[in-house]
Design an enzyme around this catalytic site. Structure first.
Site, PDB file in Angstrom:
ATOM      1  N   ASN A  51      16.624 -39.656 -30.044  1.00  0.00           N
ATOM      2  CA  ASN A  51      15.274 -39.077 -29.930  1.00  0.00           C
ATOM      3  C   ASN A  51      14.963 -38.058 -31.036  1.00  0.00           C
ATOM      4  O   ASN A  51      13.808 -37.663 -31.222  1.00  0.00           O
ATOM      5  CB  ASN A  51      15.046 -38.456 -28.550  1.00  0.00           C
ATOM      6  CG  ASN A  51      14.842 -39.478 -27.446  1.00  0.00           C
ATOM      7  OD1 ASN A  51      15.249 -39.276 -26.299  1.00  0.00           O
ATOM      8  ND2 ASN A  51      14.205 -40.603 -27.762  1.00  0.00           N
TER       9      ASN A  51
ATOM     10  N   ASP B 193      11.502 -43.345 -18.586  1.00  0.00           N
ATOM     11  CA  ASP B 193      10.747 -43.793 -19.757  1.00  0.00           C
ATOM     12  C   ASP B 193       9.274 -44.015 -19.420  1.00  0.00           C
ATOM     13  O   ASP B 193       8.939 -44.345 -18.288  1.00  0.00           O
ATOM     14  CB  ASP B 193      11.378 -45.092 -20.290  1.00  0.00           C
ATOM     15  CG  ASP B 193      10.993 -45.376 -21.728  1.00  0.00           C
ATOM     16  OD1 ASP B 193      10.401 -44.498 -22.381  1.00  0.00           O
ATOM     17  OD2 ASP B 193      11.297 -46.488 -22.207  1.00  0.00           O
TER      18      ASP B 193
HETATM   19  C1  IPE Z   1      15.380 -43.644 -23.718  1.00  0.00           C
HETATM   20  O1  IPE Z   1      14.014 -43.822 -23.940  1.00  0.00           O
HETATM   21  C2  IPE Z   1      15.721 -42.190 -23.787  1.00  0.00           C
HETATM   22  C3  IPE Z   1      15.209 -41.361 -22.699  1.00  0.00           C
HETATM   23  C4  IPE Z   1      14.522 -41.777 -21.670  1.00  0.00           C
HETATM   24  C5  IPE Z   1      15.532 -39.965 -22.789  1.00  0.00           C
HETATM   25  P1  IPE Z   1      13.443 -44.163 -25.396  1.00  0.00           P
HETATM   26  O2  IPE Z   1      11.962 -44.267 -25.225  1.00  0.00           O
HETATM   27  O3  IPE Z   1      13.930 -43.170 -26.377  1.00  0.00           O
HETATM   28  O4  IPE Z   1      14.109 -45.572 -25.683  1.00  0.00           O
HETATM   29  P2  IPE Z   1      13.705 -46.726 -26.696  1.00  0.00           P
HETATM   30  O5  IPE Z   1      13.534 -46.085 -28.042  1.00  0.00           O
HETATM   31  O6  IPE Z   1      12.418 -47.301 -26.209  1.00  0.00           O
HETATM   32  O7  IPE Z   1      14.825 -47.708 -26.628  1.00  0.00           O
HETATM   33  C1  IPE Z   2      10.412 -40.867 -22.123  1.00  0.00           C
HETATM   34  O1  IPE Z   2       9.104 -41.179 -22.448  1.00  0.00           O
HETATM   35  C2  IPE Z   2      10.755 -39.442 -22.477  1.00  0.00           C
HETATM   36  C3  IPE Z   2      11.721 -39.299 -23.578  1.00  0.00           C
HETATM   37  C4  IPE Z   2      12.270 -40.272 -24.232  1.00  0.00           C
HETATM   38  C5  IPE Z   2      12.075 -37.953 -23.951  1.00  0.00           C
HETATM   39  P1  IPE Z   2       8.681 -41.710 -23.884  1.00  0.00           P
HETATM   40  O2  IPE Z   2       8.236 -40.531 -24.710  1.00  0.00           O
HETATM   41  O3  IPE Z   2       9.748 -42.513 -24.493  1.00  0.00           O
HETATM   42  O4  IPE Z   2       7.429 -42.603 -23.507  1.00  0.00           O
HETATM   43  P2  IPE Z   2       6.995 -43.986 -24.164  1.00  0.00           P
HETATM   44  O5  IPE Z   2       8.176 -44.894 -24.143  1.00  0.00           O
HETATM   45  O6  IPE Z   2       6.565 -43.680 -25.554  1.00  0.00           O
HETATM   46  O7  IPE Z   2       5.881 -44.454 -23.303  1.00  0.00           O
HETATM   47 MG    MG Z   3      10.160 -44.519 -24.453  1.00  0.00          MG
END
Ligand code: IPE
Ligand code: IPE
Ligand code: MG
Length: 226
Positions: A63, A15
């Site tokens: 997602n 993340d």
């Molecule tokens: C969890 O991260 C999913 C992945 C890393 C693929 P998210 O960024 O989607 O999670 P939330 O929404 O902050 O809980």
């Molecule tokens: C994790 O990074 C990747 C996926 C969930 C696919 P994020 O896109 O969730 O990054 P933040 O949480 O917005 O920083």
């Molecule tokens: Mg995230």
């Protein structure tokens, strides 16, 4: 430190790509691209970790709520990553495994993944990638299959999870400072150790994994006993 303290299976919630990009005044897609580079470096280091399995959360079933453009970017990165890194997986003895509802992805990606699974089937260390993955959905699917086969018990559910052929989960890591599971490996994490770091995913290196593994080795797991 006994060898029984060594982790066999680590899972990571990767993340913080978006926040990394924001911090560097770059488009979100660049954060995801740098995230892929972090994955590549980690997979290259897999052999030196001693792990049997590394499971990475790449795309959750939630997602899909993101803007279409970002989803498109993520899917294109996936296509490019499989194409560019598959030969390396094969050369480095990595077995690819996919968990989640990945057959629901675009047909060309499903085809690429099927091909990649076939080509890496004999690998000795497993890289499991969670794609279109949601743990509650996985548990519901496993429970239905267990019921159809006759009996719902913890054992029969576990036997039908996507992870049934993987070693038990030892350590769950989440980057970017968030302290939640976000529908990842809820069942498997019942007795896993947790390791949270503020490091944003694009900056996560094999050294961070080594530090987590070192701390894991010092922890005492009791499983409810004493
Ligand atoms: C969890 O991260 C999913 C992945 C890393 C693929 P998210 O960024 O989607 O999670 P939330 O929404 O902050 O809980
Ligand atoms: C994790 O990074 C990747 C996926 C969930 C696919 P994020 O896109 O969730 O990054 P933040 O949480 O917005 O920083
Ligand atoms: Mg995230």
């Amino acid at each position: 430190m006994g060898s029984d303290n060594r982790a066999r299976h680590v899972a990571i919630i990767m993340d913080g790509n978006g926040r990394w990009a924001k911090r560097h005044h770059l488009p979100r897609a660049m954060g995801h691209q740098r995230g892929v580079e972090a994955v590549r470096k980690l997979v290259r280091s897999l052999d030196s970790t001693g792990l049997e399995c590394l499971t990475l959360y790449a795309f959750s079933s939630e997602n899909w709520k993101r803007p279409e453009e970002e989803i498109g970017d993520l899917m294109n990165l996936m296509r490019r990553f499989i194409k560019s890194d598959l030969p390396e997986f094969v050369a480095n003895d990595v077995r690819l495994k996919i968990i989640g509802d990945w057959k629901g992805l675009d047909p060309d990606i499903v085809k690429m993944l099927e091909d990649a699974l076939e080509q890496t089937a004999k690998g000795s260390r497993t890289l499991a990638v969670a794609l279109n993955y949601g743990s509650q959905q996985e548990i519901a699917r496993a429970a239905s299959k267990a019921a159809a086969a006759g009996e719902i018990t913890p054992e029969t559910i576990a036997a039908h999870l996507d992870t049934a052929d993987l070693p038990p989960l030892d350590l769950l890591i989440r980057t970017s400072g968030e302290v939640r599971l976000s529908n990842f490996l809820l069942w498997q994490a019942a007795y896993a150790e947790m390791w949270f770091t503020d490091v944003l995913w694009p900056e996560f290196t094999p050294r961070h994994l080594a530090a987590a593994l070192e701390e894991f080795a010092k922890r005492e797991r009791r499983y409810g006993g004493r």
